[in-house]
Write a protein that holds these residues in place. Structure first.
Motif, PDB file in Angstrom:
ATOM      1  N   PRO A  99       0.811  -1.228   0.000  1.00  0.00           N
ATOM      2  CA  PRO A  99       0.000   0.000   0.000  1.00  0.00           C
ATOM      3  C   PRO A  99       0.840   1.271   0.000  1.00  0.00           C
ATOM      4  CG  PRO A  99      -0.384  -1.294   2.009  1.00  0.00           C
ATOM      5  CD  PRO A  99       0.531  -2.100   1.154  1.00  0.00           C
ATOM      6  N   LYS A 100       2.006   1.241   0.628  1.00  0.00           N
ATOM      7  CA  LYS A 100       2.861   2.439   0.666  1.00  0.00           C
ATOM      8  C   LYS A 100       3.389   2.757  -0.732  1.00  0.00           C
ATOM      9  CE  LYS A 100       4.516   2.597   5.406  1.00  0.00           C
ATOM     10  NZ  LYS A 100       4.675   1.238   5.998  1.00  0.00           N
ATOM     11  N   ALA A 101       3.772   1.733  -1.449  1.00  0.00           N
ATOM     12  CA  ALA A 101       4.283   1.935  -2.807  1.00  0.00           C
ATOM     13  C   ALA A 101       3.164   2.456  -3.713  1.00  0.00           C
ATOM     14  CB  ALA A 101       4.854   0.631  -3.358  1.00  0.00           C
ATOM     15  N   LEU A 102       1.960   1.912  -3.560  1.00  0.00           N
ATOM     16  CA  LEU A 102       0.819   2.356  -4.375  1.00  0.00           C
ATOM     17  C   LEU A 102       0.492   3.823  -4.064  1.00  0.00           C
ATOM     18  CD1 LEU A 102      -1.427  -0.823  -4.004  1.00  0.00           C
ATOM     19  CD2 LEU A 102      -0.225  -0.091  -6.079  1.00  0.00           C
ATOM     20  N   ALA A 103       0.452   4.149  -2.767  1.00  0.00           N
ATOM     21  CA  ALA A 103       0.099   5.520  -2.372  1.00  0.00           C
ATOM     22  C   ALA A 103       1.156   6.522  -2.822  1.00  0.00           C
ATOM     23  CB  ALA A 103      -0.096   5.598  -0.862  1.00  0.00           C
ATOM     24  N   ALA A 104       2.407   6.076  -2.941  1.00  0.00           N
ATOM     25  CA  ALA A 104       3.473   6.982  -3.398  1.00  0.00           C
ATOM     26  C   ALA A 104       3.462   7.137  -4.921  1.00  0.00           C
ATOM     27  CB  ALA A 104       4.833   6.453  -2.940  1.00  0.00           C
ATOM     28  N   ALA A 105       3.056   6.108  -5.628  1.00  0.00           N
ATOM     29  CA  ALA A 105       3.102   6.147  -7.101  1.00  0.00           C
ATOM     30  C   ALA A 105       1.844   6.775  -7.715  1.00  0.00           C
ATOM     31  CB  ALA A 105       3.293   4.732  -7.655  1.00  0.00           C
ATOM     32  N   LEU A 106       0.689   6.565  -7.095  1.00  0.00           N
ATOM     33  CA  LEU A 106      -0.569   7.036  -7.706  1.00  0.00           C
ATOM     34  C   LEU A 106      -0.616   8.553  -7.954  1.00  0.00           C
ATOM     35  CD1 LEU A 106      -3.111   4.610  -6.045  1.00  0.00           C
ATOM     36  CD2 LEU A 106      -2.891   4.992  -8.513  1.00  0.00           C
ATOM     37  N   PRO A 107      -0.077   9.400  -7.053  1.00  0.00           N
ATOM     38  CA  PRO A 107      -0.137  10.845  -7.326  1.00  0.00           C
ATOM     39  C   PRO A 107       0.702  11.262  -8.535  1.00  0.00           C
ATOM     40  CG  PRO A 107       0.388  10.427  -5.011  1.00  0.00           C
ATOM     41  CD  PRO A 107       0.472   9.112  -5.726  1.00  0.00           C
ATOM     42  N   LEU A 108       1.609  10.395  -8.980  1.00  0.00           N
ATOM     43  CA  LEU A 108       2.480  10.731 -10.112  1.00  0.00           C
ATOM     44  C   LEU A 108       1.826  10.424 -11.458  1.00  0.00           C
ATOM     45  CD1 LEU A 108       5.709   9.132  -8.603  1.00  0.00           C
ATOM     46  CD2 LEU A 108       5.018  11.538  -8.508  1.00  0.00           C
ATOM     47  N   VAL A 109       0.730   9.664 -11.406  1.00  0.00           N
ATOM     48  CA  VAL A 109       0.070   9.242 -12.645  1.00  0.00           C
ATOM     49  C   VAL A 109      -0.784  10.381 -13.187  1.00  0.00           C
ATOM     50  CG1 VAL A 109      -1.668   7.665 -13.598  1.00  0.00           C
ATOM     51  CG2 VAL A 109       0.029   6.830 -11.952  1.00  0.00           C
ATOM     52  N   GLN A 110      -0.633  10.663 -14.476  1.00  0.00           N
ATOM     53  CA  GLN A 110      -1.545  11.623 -15.111  1.00  0.00           C
ATOM     54  C   GLN A 110      -2.573  10.803 -15.860  1.00  0.00           C
ATOM     55  OE1 GLN A 110       0.609  14.603 -17.392  1.00  0.00           O
ATOM     56  NE2 GLN A 110       2.374  14.333 -16.053  1.00  0.00           N
ATOM     57  N   GLY A 111      -3.775  10.716 -15.303  1.00  0.00           N
ATOM     58  CA  GLY A 111      -4.798   9.872 -15.920  1.00  0.00           C
ATOM     59  C   GLY A 111      -5.426   8.978 -14.871  1.00  0.00           C
ATOM     60  N   ARG A 112      -5.651   7.719 -15.247  1.00  0.00           N
ATOM     61  CA  ARG A 112      -6.331   6.789 -14.346  1.00  0.00           C
ATOM     62  C   ARG A 112      -5.655   5.422 -14.458  1.00  0.00           C
ATOM     63  NH1 ARG A 112     -12.028   4.297 -13.835  1.00  0.00           N
ATOM     64  NH2 ARG A 112     -12.564   4.958 -11.711  1.00  0.00           N
TER      65      ARG A 112
END
Ligand code: THG
Length: 284
Positions: A99-112
């Motif tokens: 979950p920590k890796a997901l929460a850190a990576a998701l804000p970097l995504v432009q889109g969905r």
């Protein structure tokens, strides 16, 4: 049922009615020492090359897995996602149970992006679903219940139902849950393929949701893996699977052929277009 993914400018719809969606599997260091070494050195050229090759070969989405023994996904996933988002216009599938890796990576995504994955165990549901809700993204739910991985398709169906129900309670809509019936190798258990195919049929009938496969898992340990993988993809698509994490370099044309055979490609236009773009040079 449609699950929508987005990159900067592109939309990909994983659909129970449309053609099959190909999620490129190659950004994954499991069994690939060169990639693991490159990741640990912070050299992203190898990942860049794998992304480019898979897109050229027909990937609709890229799976991003950085899982390596003795390392933490949170140290690797964000940097790679950042590079992929900057350089490529294709939706991503963030392949980490952390979950920590997901929460850190998701804000970097432009889109969905697609989160890969949650499972039906209490610990995973509690850690991953709130992140999925917070970022408003879809998630792959592995058909694993509190008792672990079962060989009984009914138990896998129950695990899928639990994930859908718990997601629903948080306000995550059913179209944002893609169920993974689990693919195990027939090299270890000759009934493993049948268990997965039966689970696909049950989940399809009961919930009508999109269904994903880690398709290449089916052939681990056996010779001529490509033959087994292609046969399995065709059977699984026939049973109701709608997307797979697989090798586009090897299987895109087989998948296009399967869409055509199922009446999901008018006039064979997509099959022919793909063939013409990728046909090997014929020498007389
Ligand atoms: N379900 C979900 N996610 C998954 C899986 C799944 N993610 C990981 C995995 N399973 C799917 N991805 C792969 C990637 C590569 C291979 C198999 C599954 C594979 N690799 C070759 C090997 O290890 O021998 C190496 C191939 C190469 O050299 O490129 O077979 O089930 N939701």
């Amino acid at each position: 049922m449609k699950t929508t993914l987005k990159s900067k400018t592109k939309k990909v719809e994983i659909s129970t009615e449309g053609p099959f969606t190909i999620i490129g599997e190659k950004i994954n260091p499991t069994g690939r020492k060169k990639l693991a070494a490159a990741l640990q050195e912070g050299n992203l050229d190898y990942v860049r090359d794998l992304a480019k090759k898979q897109i050229e070969a027909g990937a609709d989405v890229l799976d991003v897995n950085v899982g390596m023994a003795g390392t933490d996904d949170v140290d690797y996933l964000p940097g790679i996602v950042k590079m992929l988002v900057e350089e490529f216009d294709i939706p991503l599938c963030l392949d980490s149970p952390n979950p920590k890796a997901l929460a850190a990576a998701l804000p970097l995504v432009q889109g969905r992006a697609l989160v890969n994955s949650v499972n039906g165990e209490e610990k995973s549901l509690e850690a991953v679903l709130p992140i999925v809700k917070e970022f408003g993204v879809p998630v792959i739910g592995l058909a694993i219940g509190d008792g672990g991985i079962s060989n009984d398709p009914q138990k896998r169906l129950a695990a899928a139902g639990k994930i859908i129900e718990r997601a629903g309670k948080l306000g995550i809509p059913i179209e944002d849950i893609i169920i993974d019936p689990l693919v195990m190798t027939v090299g270890a258990d000759s009934n493993a393929g049948l268990v997965t195919l039966t689970t696909i049929e049950l989940v399809c009938k009961e919930f009508g949701v999109n269904i994903n496969l880690g398709a290449s898992n089916v052939s681990f340990g056996l010779p001529e893996r490509d033959v087994i993988n292609q046969a399995f993809l065709a059977l699984a698509i026939g049973a109701g699977a709608t997307c797979a994490i697989t090798d586009p370099m090897k299987y895109s044309l087989t998948i296009k052929a399967t869409d055509l055979l199922r009446g999901r490609d008018s006039y064979g236009a997509k099959y022919l277009k793909f063939y013409r773009a990728h046909a090997p040079e014929k020498t007389a």
